[in-house]
Design an enzyme around this catalytic site. Structure first.
Site, PDB file in Angstrom:
ATOM      1  N   LYS A  36      -2.986 -13.022   2.369  1.00 18.81           N
ATOM      2  CA  LYS A  36      -4.300 -12.404   2.405  1.00 18.81           C
ATOM      3  C   LYS A  36      -4.709 -12.094   0.979  1.00 18.81           C
ATOM      4  O   LYS A  36      -3.866 -12.017   0.091  1.00 18.81           O
ATOM      5  CB  LYS A  36      -4.311 -11.173   3.293  1.00 18.81           C
ATOM      6  CG  LYS A  36      -3.264 -10.118   3.007  1.00 18.81           C
ATOM      7  CD  LYS A  36      -3.251  -9.120   4.166  1.00 18.81           C
ATOM      8  CE  LYS A  36      -2.394  -7.902   3.881  1.00 18.81           C
ATOM      9  NZ  LYS A  36      -0.981  -8.109   4.174  1.00 18.81           N
ATOM     10  N   ASP A  52      -5.434  -2.985  -2.523  1.00 15.30           N
ATOM     11  CA  ASP A  52      -4.208  -2.197  -2.422  1.00 15.30           C
ATOM     12  C   ASP A  52      -3.237  -2.492  -3.567  1.00 15.30           C
ATOM     13  O   ASP A  52      -3.571  -3.214  -4.505  1.00 15.30           O
ATOM     14  CB  ASP A  52      -3.534  -2.434  -1.061  1.00 15.30           C
ATOM     15  CG  ASP A  52      -2.950  -3.831  -0.942  1.00 15.30           C
ATOM     16  OD1 ASP A  52      -3.454  -4.733  -1.633  1.00 15.30           O
ATOM     17  OD2 ASP A  52      -1.991  -4.016  -0.176  1.00 15.30           O
ATOM     18  N   HIS A  76       0.817  -1.211   0.000  1.00 10.09           N
ATOM     19  CA  HIS A  76       0.000   0.000   0.000  1.00 10.09           C
ATOM     20  C   HIS A  76       0.856   1.269   0.000  1.00 10.09           C
ATOM     21  O   HIS A  76       0.310   2.364  -0.008  1.00 10.09           O
ATOM     22  CB  HIS A  76      -0.882  -0.005   1.239  1.00 10.09           C
ATOM     23  CG  HIS A  76      -0.076  -0.138   2.490  1.00 10.09           C
ATOM     24  ND1 HIS A  76       0.555  -1.306   2.833  1.00 10.09           N
ATOM     25  CD2 HIS A  76       0.247   0.748   3.448  1.00 10.09           C
ATOM     26  CE1 HIS A  76       1.219  -1.135   3.960  1.00 10.09           C
ATOM     27  NE2 HIS A  76       1.051   0.111   4.357  1.00 10.09           N
ATOM     28  N   ASP A 114      -0.654  -4.412  -4.129  1.00 13.25           N
ATOM     29  CA  ASP A 114      -0.356  -5.785  -4.545  1.00 13.25           C
ATOM     30  C   ASP A 114      -1.556  -6.717  -4.452  1.00 13.25           C
ATOM     31  O   ASP A 114      -1.419  -7.926  -4.636  1.00 13.25           O
ATOM     32  CB  ASP A 114       0.826  -6.335  -3.746  1.00 13.25           C
ATOM     33  CG  ASP A 114       0.544  -6.390  -2.250  1.00 13.25           C
ATOM     34  OD1 ASP A 114      -0.269  -5.569  -1.764  1.00 13.25           O
ATOM     35  OD2 ASP A 114       1.132  -7.245  -1.566  1.00 13.25           O
TER      36      ASP A 114
HETATM   37  C1  VG1 Z   1       1.067  -3.509   8.103  1.00 15.69           C
HETATM   38  C2  VG1 Z   1      -0.212  -4.014   8.735  1.00 15.69           C
HETATM   39  C3  VG1 Z   1      -0.178  -5.532   8.852  1.00 15.69           C
HETATM   40  C4  VG1 Z   1       0.084  -6.134   7.465  1.00 15.69           C
HETATM   41  C5  VG1 Z   1       1.349  -5.542   6.883  1.00 15.69           C
HETATM   42  C6  VG1 Z   1       1.605  -6.031   5.461  1.00 15.69           C
HETATM   43  O1  VG1 Z   1       2.173  -3.840   8.928  1.00 15.69           O
HETATM   44  O2  VG1 Z   1      -0.414  -3.441   9.992  1.00 15.69           O
HETATM   45  O3  VG1 Z   1      -1.395  -5.979   9.394  1.00 15.69           O
HETATM   46  O4  VG1 Z   1       0.218  -7.529   7.570  1.00 15.69           O
HETATM   47  O5  VG1 Z   1       1.249  -4.126   6.835  1.00 15.69           O
HETATM   48  O6  VG1 Z   1       0.516  -5.788   4.649  1.00 15.69           O
HETATM   49  P1  VG1 Z   1       2.850  -2.798   9.934  1.00 15.69           P
HETATM   50  O7  VG1 Z   1       4.034  -3.527  10.506  1.00 15.69           O
HETATM   51  O8  VG1 Z   1       3.195  -1.592   9.137  1.00 15.69           O
HETATM   52  O9  VG1 Z   1       1.811  -2.481  10.957  1.00 15.69           O
HETATM   53  V1  VG1 Z   1       0.770  -5.354   3.047  1.00 15.69           V
HETATM   54  O10 VG1 Z   1      -0.730  -5.368   2.282  1.00 15.69           O
HETATM   55  O11 VG1 Z   1       1.598  -3.956   3.277  1.00 15.69           O
HETATM   56  O12 VG1 Z   1       1.824  -6.572   2.511  1.00 15.69           O
HETATM   57 CO    CO Z   2      -0.632  -5.423   0.318  1.00 16.07          CO
END
Ligand code: VG1
Ligand code: CO
Length: 544
Positions: A377, A278, A115, A280
């Site tokens: 996910k 988002d 994102h 990806d």
């Molecule tokens: C964030 C989210 C987490 C998610 C991660 C990757 O991590 O809080 O829930 O699994 O992004 O998602 P963090 O450490 O910034 O809180 V993605 O869609 O960025 O791969």
């Molecule tokens: Co993502």
């Protein structure tokens, strides 16, 4: 035949994978040998892949194509026998997981900063997924990081760039590279899980969807499945062309960055369901006509209704959620009589539970939901499950949500993000919190009395691995909860996340606005951690 070349190199600082792979500014990744070092460190940390299959693809952001070419050459030079790459270098994260599993690959490399914004000034990222299709567990990412600190050389192929637009197999050094349709395997999997006939009939009967792909990777998937396969009218998918800079926007499906969708869904002529995903394609935003569904509620509602989809007839065997995710899913698990698991943040912790058949559906408060169909996910999957449920229940989203709250109670929930905070101040705040954990129980903040305070530690019930310091949890006498942790995906300064939750069992009070319902607790969250005093921030940057 192309020659293998061994290139001397030296370690780079800070190639430590975070919550989801290594994420840095594009300019960092553009440094000569930076990507090469990381990729070689991944290969050096793996064993027994000679002649095996590797899957490669990314979310199409700026630098994706160059990085894919580099990785193909290195994978061939390191002895992989077959490399599958999505056309144009594209694969959504869940589709990559699907291809790794479906084609029994050894593993995969996914290029994405999810994102985070893209473009030349934006972010880039890379992560390695293992043969179950899921993110490498910490044991692997720790080994990769260790290797990045001692690496001296990498292997690559002296060969011209491959044509990534031409489907089919090409010889590449000692390997074969097959350019695959990035959508096909994934579409077939979705068709096996969901009642496409019922969803098609619902669209034909007038069900309206708005799907905002945010100029990210999900556009081609959503168009192929929702418009071409399920018959939703052309134009249902908006911003459907992947762009290297996501059209200049953050491809983050939340109420800030998908505001246009939110406004449309609250407007007079709103469609039945609004959705976004988002960069990806692994996250999802769900908004019904006149109602935003929090990701935590969405997880609970999907778990409670997934038996309506053919792929999940028996309902979930178990539910898993990340620790900061609201406990709405726990109430569903309790009613269904199935276990509920609480894991640290990040999808890598769900893999063992899914592999062992302990959980069927998993979710995170950050708009991530998925099931045992892949090991990531999956944003579009969540939208299709919602569509399947709407087609089966023939009720508006708002009705389904209200019924759910009446039956299970409502968990008011919000996450407050303080972005690009001074790293020292953020670390100071966390260690001060950790330092007072023992003294907090029994203390009162206005009407709120602290009953529990700890730093979340997780022991994986399948492989016994332990992950500590995963976030500070403060529990209050009325069941409310505040959680603090620092983000592991940011690329500048530190991001403080504060997760606030309050349970409301009384149906007459469940209609209250979330910000109002949580205002008191938010003030306590500030006071308890000294957010304003320590970071100088009076307000969060983003509330989701
Ligand atoms: C964030 C989210 C987490 C998610 C991660 C990757 O991590 O809080 O829930 O699994 O992004 O998602 P963090 O450490 O910034 O809180 V993605 O869609 O960025 O791969
Ligand atoms: Co993502």
């Amino acid at each position: 035949m192309a020659n293998i070349r061994v290139v001397a190199t030296e370690p780079f600082e800070g190639q430590k994978p975070g919550t989801s792979g290594l994420r840095k500014r594009v300019t960092v990744f553009q440094q000569p040998r930076y990507l090469e070092n990381f990729v070689q460190s991944v290969f050096d940390s793996l064993e027994g892949f000679a002649g095996a299959t590797l899957v490669v693809g990314g979310d199409g952001r700026f630098h994706n194509r160059e990085a894919v070419q580099t990785i193909l050459k290195m994978a061939a030079a390191n002895g992989f026998g077959r490399i599958l790459v999505g056309r144009g270098g594209l694969l959504s994260t869940p589709a990559a997981s699907c291809v790794i599993r479906g084609r029994r690959a050894y593993g995969g490399i996914i290029l994405s900063a999810s994102h985070n914004p893209g473009g030349p000034e934006g972010d880039f990222g890379i992560k390695y997924n293992i043969g179950n299709g899921g993110p490498a567990p910490e044991r692997v990412t720790d080994a990769v990081f260790a290797r990045t600190q001692s690496i001296r050389e990498y292997r690559t192929l002296d060969a011209p760039d491959l044509d990534l637009e031409r489907l089919g197999t090409q010889r590449f050094g000692g390997a074969e590279v097959e350019v695959i349709d990035p959508v096909a395997d994934y579409r077939d999997l979705m068709a096996r899980l969901f009642d496409f006939a019922a969803i098609r009939a619902a669209f034909a009967g007038g069900l309206r969807l708005r799907y905002d792909a945010m100029h990210a990777v999900t556009g081609p998937y959503a168009k192929a499945i929702v418009e071409d396969e399920l018959g939703a009218p052309a134009g249902t998918v908006v911003n459907g062309t992947p762009l290297p800079d996501f059209g200049g926007h953050h491809p983050d499906p939340n109420l800030v960055h998908a505001k246009a969708l939110f406004d449309e869904m609250m407007g007079p002529d709103a469609p039945d369901l609004g959705a976004a995903s988002d960069g990806d394609g692994d996250r999802n935003l769900i908004i019904g006509r006149g109602v935003f569904v929090t990701p935590s509620d969405s997880l609970a509602i999907l778990a409670a209704n997934m038996h309506l989809a053919p792929g999940y007839r028996g309902g979930p065997k178990g539910i898993a959620r990340s620790m900061p995710t609201s406990r709405a899913a726990d109430q569903v698990a309790e009613r269904l009589g199935v276990p509920c698991y609480e894991t640290p943040t990040g999808w890598k912790f769900f893999g063992t539970l899914l592999d062992a058949g302990l959980a069927t559906i998993c979710g995170e408060e950050s708009a991530g939901t998925g099931s045992d169909h892949v090991r990531e996910k999956d944003g579009l999957w969540a939208v299709l499950l919602w569509l399947n449920i709407l087609a089966a229940r023939r009720q508006p989203v708002l009705g389904i949500v209200r019924e759910h709250w009446r039956a299970h109670g409502r968990n008011h929930y919000a996450r407050h993000d303080y972005e690009e905070v001074d790293a020292e101040a953020a670390n100071g705040l966390m260690s001060a919190l950790r330092g007072q954990l023992g003294a907090l129980p029994g203390r009162r903040f206005g009407v709120h009395e602290v009953t529990t305070a700890d730093d979340f530690a997780y022991t994986d019930p399948v492989d016994g691995s332990v992950s500590e310091r995963q976030g500070v949890r403060i529990g209050f006498a009325d069941g409310s909860r505040v959680v603090y942790r620092l983000s592991g995906t940011g690329t500048a300064g530190a991001t403080l996340r504060v997760y606030i939750e309050r349970f409301e069992p009384d149906p007459d009070r469940q209609g209250e606005d979330t910000q109002t319902a949580l205002a008191g607790l938010a003030a306590v969250a500030d006071e308890l951690a000294g957010i304003r005093a320590r970071t100088g921030r009076a307000e969060p940057d983003v509330v989701t």
